[in-house]
Enzyme design. Structure first.
Site, PDB file in Angstrom:
ATOM      1  CG  ASP A  17      -1.524   1.262   1.473  1.00 51.52           C
ATOM      2  OD1 ASP A  17      -2.316   1.610   0.546  1.00 51.52           O
ATOM      3  OD2 ASP A  17      -1.482   1.718   2.605  1.00 51.52           O
ATOM      4  CG  ASP A  41      -2.069   7.581   0.120  1.00 52.17           C
ATOM      5  OD1 ASP A  41      -1.124   8.361   0.123  1.00 52.17           O
ATOM      6  OD2 ASP A  41      -2.641   7.143  -0.807  1.00 52.17           O
TER       7      ASP A  41
HETATM    8  C1  XBP Z   1      -5.375   5.880   0.398  1.00 52.60           C
HETATM    9  C2  XBP Z   1      -6.534   6.865   0.035  1.00 52.60           C
HETATM   10  C3  XBP Z   1      -6.362   7.758  -0.906  1.00 52.60           C
HETATM   11  C4  XBP Z   1      -5.821   8.918  -0.668  1.00 52.60           C
HETATM   12  C5  XBP Z   1      -6.196   9.948  -1.822  1.00 52.60           C
HETATM   13  O1  XBP Z   1      -6.063   4.767   0.633  1.00 52.60           O
HETATM   14  O2  XBP Z   1      -7.683   7.003   0.620  1.00 52.60           O
HETATM   15  O3  XBP Z   1      -7.516   8.028  -1.458  1.00 52.60           O
HETATM   16  O4  XBP Z   1      -6.100   9.536   0.547  1.00 52.60           O
HETATM   17  O5  XBP Z   1      -5.937   9.788  -2.981  1.00 52.60           O
HETATM   18  P1  XBP Z   1      -5.417   3.543   0.975  1.00 52.60           P
HETATM   19  P2  XBP Z   1      -6.773  10.139  -4.246  1.00 52.60           P
HETATM   20  O6  XBP Z   1      -3.816   3.695   1.564  1.00 52.60           O
HETATM   21  O7  XBP Z   1      -5.804   2.277   1.806  1.00 52.60           O
HETATM   22  O8  XBP Z   1      -4.975   2.940  -0.667  1.00 52.60           O
HETATM   23  O9  XBP Z   1      -7.106  11.648  -4.139  1.00 52.60           O
HETATM   24  O10 XBP Z   1      -5.609  10.366  -5.315  1.00 52.60           O
HETATM   25  O11 XBP Z   1      -7.887   9.472  -4.761  1.00 52.60           O
HETATM   26 MG    MG Z   2      -3.098   3.374   3.423  1.00 48.85          MG
END
Ligand code: XBP
Ligand code: MG
Length: 259
Positions: A10, A12
């Site tokens: 993952d 973020d």
């Molecule tokens: C990550 C997210 C992403 C970011 C925003 O979730 O929720 O949506 O916050 O990205 P995870 P975008 O780590 O579970 O993948 O604005 O580009 O959609």
């Molecule tokens: Mg995440």
């Protein structure tokens, strides 16, 4: 038992702490620029993280917190435009080096590659965001480190749905038994588990620390750098050094035996 062949990451919250001081600020910048009175504070943003994906998160915000805000006729188009601006602000921040990788990430990626493990990214965020992070935090050949970057709207349903992990494994010709995934949140854990992947390391952050990570193989505060001892929040071992490939192989074996 299948051998461990691939690590799936993952982005973020896992590779880097991008939410509070990255995505959140970029959303607010886009809102201000558009003349909107939307302002996502640190605490509100934590509640909005229940929904993954930036466009989906904005729609959730309107539905849950701004029922009286007058909707434009083409709400989906409006949100898509706003999201493009947010992505522009976010990638500009990253290209200036605003967000580093979390401790231990670079070390583990290098070690895993050296050990012949295949590496991939499976995330809900927009693809440009991933490349901006990797380029700025890892350097120019960063993208070649990962065999596949699976991101954003490639699949119909974002996490917690398993789609992005299933798509990644299919494209790489891998079975769930050959993989170990890294996540930071409950939505990520659900996605991994529903994709059938048993071996899962969670590194928590301030937004996710108190979530329920049942089903994760090991839950830590950090992967750790040499000389550090990650705090084990849940898992089959208590006292560990920085996460390395031999520990991952052991976790993979334990997860398979537990299946
Ligand atoms: C990550 C997210 C992403 C970011 C925003 O979730 O929720 O949506 O916050 O990205 P995870 P975008 O780590 O579970 O993948 O604005 O580009 O959609
Ligand atoms: Mg995440």
């Amino acid at each position: 038992m299948a051998d461990l062949r691939a690590l799936l990451f993952d982005v973020d919250g896992t590779l880097a702490d991008t939410e509070r001081d990255g995505h959140r600020l970029a959303f607010n910048h886009a809102f201000r620029e558009r003349g909107l009175d939307w302002d996502w504070g640190v605490e509100l943003y934590g509640r909005l993280l229940a929904v993954t994906g930036g466009k989906e998160r904005m729609l959730f915000y309107l539905e849950r917190f701004r029922p009286d805000w007058p909707r434009p006729d083409d709400l989906a188009g409006f949100v898509a435009e706003l999201h493009k601006a947010k992505t522009r602000h976010y990638t500009e921040m990253l290209r200036k080096g605003a967000i580093p990788l979390r401790p231990g990430v670079r070390r583990l990626l290098d070690e895993a590659r050296g050990a012949g493990l295949r590496l991939a990214v499976a995330t809900t965020t927009t693809p440009e965001n991933v490349t901006a992070l990797l380029d700025s935090a890892l350097g120019v050949d960063a993208r070649s480190m990962f065999e596949l970057i699976a991101a954003g709207d490639l699949v119909p349903q974002k996490k917690p749905a398993p789609d992005i992990y299933l798509w990644t494994m299919e494209r790489m010709g891998l079975s769930a038994e050959q993989c170990l995934a890294f996540e930071d949140s409950l939505n990520g854990v659900r996605s991994v588990r529903d994709a059938g992947i048993r071996a899962l390391v969670v590194t928590v952050n301030d937004y996710t620390r108190n979530e329920d990570f049942t089903g994760a193989t090991l839950v830590l505060d950090t992967l750790g750098e040499p000389g550090e001892r990650p705090e084990v929040l849940a898992g089959p071992m208590q006292d560990i050094g920085p996460v390395d490939v031999s520990l991952l192989r052991e976790l993979h074996r334990l997860a398979a035996a537990d299946a």
